[in-house]
Design an enzyme around this catalytic site. Structure first.
Site, PDB file in Angstrom:
ATOM      1  N   GLU A 106       1.526  46.321 -59.238  1.00 42.52           N
ATOM      2  CA  GLU A 106       2.732  46.648 -58.479  1.00 42.52           C
ATOM      3  C   GLU A 106       2.310  47.465 -57.261  1.00 42.52           C
ATOM      4  O   GLU A 106       1.906  48.627 -57.391  1.00 42.52           O
ATOM      5  CB  GLU A 106       3.710  47.439 -59.354  1.00 42.52           C
ATOM      6  N   ASP A 152      10.765  57.954 -56.747  1.00 47.45           N
ATOM      7  CA  ASP A 152       9.395  58.395 -56.994  1.00 47.45           C
ATOM      8  C   ASP A 152       9.300  59.898 -57.168  1.00 47.45           C
ATOM      9  O   ASP A 152       9.878  60.674 -56.413  1.00 47.45           O
ATOM     10  CB  ASP A 152       8.493  57.968 -55.831  1.00 47.45           C
TER      11      ASP A 152
END
Length: 268
Positions: free
Chosen positions: A48, A59
């Site tokens: 990924e 994130d």
């Protein structure tokens, strides 16, 4: 090899798929390519690639720091596509995780075209919901790209079914309500969320947020089709004294994760 083929192969082997994440351009474009190739060679099934973004909503601090380093180094979308092409050359499927703004700026159809040309299999889009994804739905159909939307423990049954109905390749189930980052324990909510997804689709279900080692990968792989690992892998490079040490640490953790998803045998 396509994502579908990788999941089917793993299912036939009675195991989950190990999906490893790394931002493009971290610590440099060439360094990120070397890191992702090392992950693939050590047994990670799917890479990924994350397109570095200045204002992430999903994130955690580790990936944020890595993305900041990549952006400060001048990484651009074309560099990310070049990294995807290089890693896809290993034969391991490469999926791009990106927030939506860079794709909109690039041009949705043009980006789909260029992603497919680079060998990318599709997109994971954490801040794009199917209700607002008309252009992407059309472009992904035109260029035969997978599209992965996210579901979470807070998703209603109706919302979950609608979201999953627009996915292709696999469904991303966020195991916790929060940002990415390795955790001491995996989420207790994850098995129930995976069961809810399986009730409405035959697509593979990948679980992300929190996995840090092979033991946790085995735990998640006992009920999920894919185990998604990001922060723990990025930390191998982020905290290393030099590039060689970072790659060695990355290979070791990748191999541990690969062993972990193979440790628990499931019904094919």
């Amino acid at each position: 090899m396509s994502l579908t083929e990788v999941f089917e192969k793993a299912r036939a082997e009675g195991r989950a798929v190990a999906i490893g994440c790394m931002p493009a351009g971290f610590p440099t474009v060439e360094g990120s390519i070397a890191a992702m190739v090392a992950m693939a060679e050590a047994g990670i099934d799917v890479i990924e690639v994350e397109l570095p973004y200045s204002d992430p909503v999903m994130d955690g601090p580790v990936i944020q720091k890595a993305s900041d380093i990549a952006l400060a180094g001048g990484v651009r979308t074309q560099d990310t596509l070049r990294a995807i092409e290089a890693v896809a050359g290993t034969g391991v499927p490469v999926v791009l995780m990106t927030y939506w703004n860079p794709i909109e700026r690039y041009g949705v159809d043009a980006f789909a075209r260029d992603l497919a040309a680079a060998g990318g299999t599709g997109l994971i889009t954490p801040d794009l919901i199917p209700d607002e994804a008309g252009e992407w739905l059309a472009a992904s159909d035109a260029y035969q790209l997978d599209r992965t939307f996210l579901v979470s423990p807070s998703s209603t049954d109706a919302r979950l079914a609608m979201t999953v109905g627009h996915c292709r390749g696999f469904v991303y189930a966020t195991a916790v309500m929060g940002v990415t980052g390795a955790r001491d324990q995996t989420s207790a909510a994850a098995p129930a969320l995976v069961a809810r997804v399986r009730a409405v689709t035959d697509l593979p279900v990948g679980v992300g947020l929190g996995v840090r080692d092979g033991a946790q990968a085995a735990e998640v792989g006992s009920f999920a089709d894919g185990v998604i690992v990001g922060s723990a892998l990025v930390r191998c490079v982020l905290e290393a004294p030099d590039e060689a040490a970072g790659l060695a640490s990355l290979r070791a953790l990748s191999a541990d994760l690969a062993r972990g998803v193979r440790a628990v045998k499931r019904e094919a």
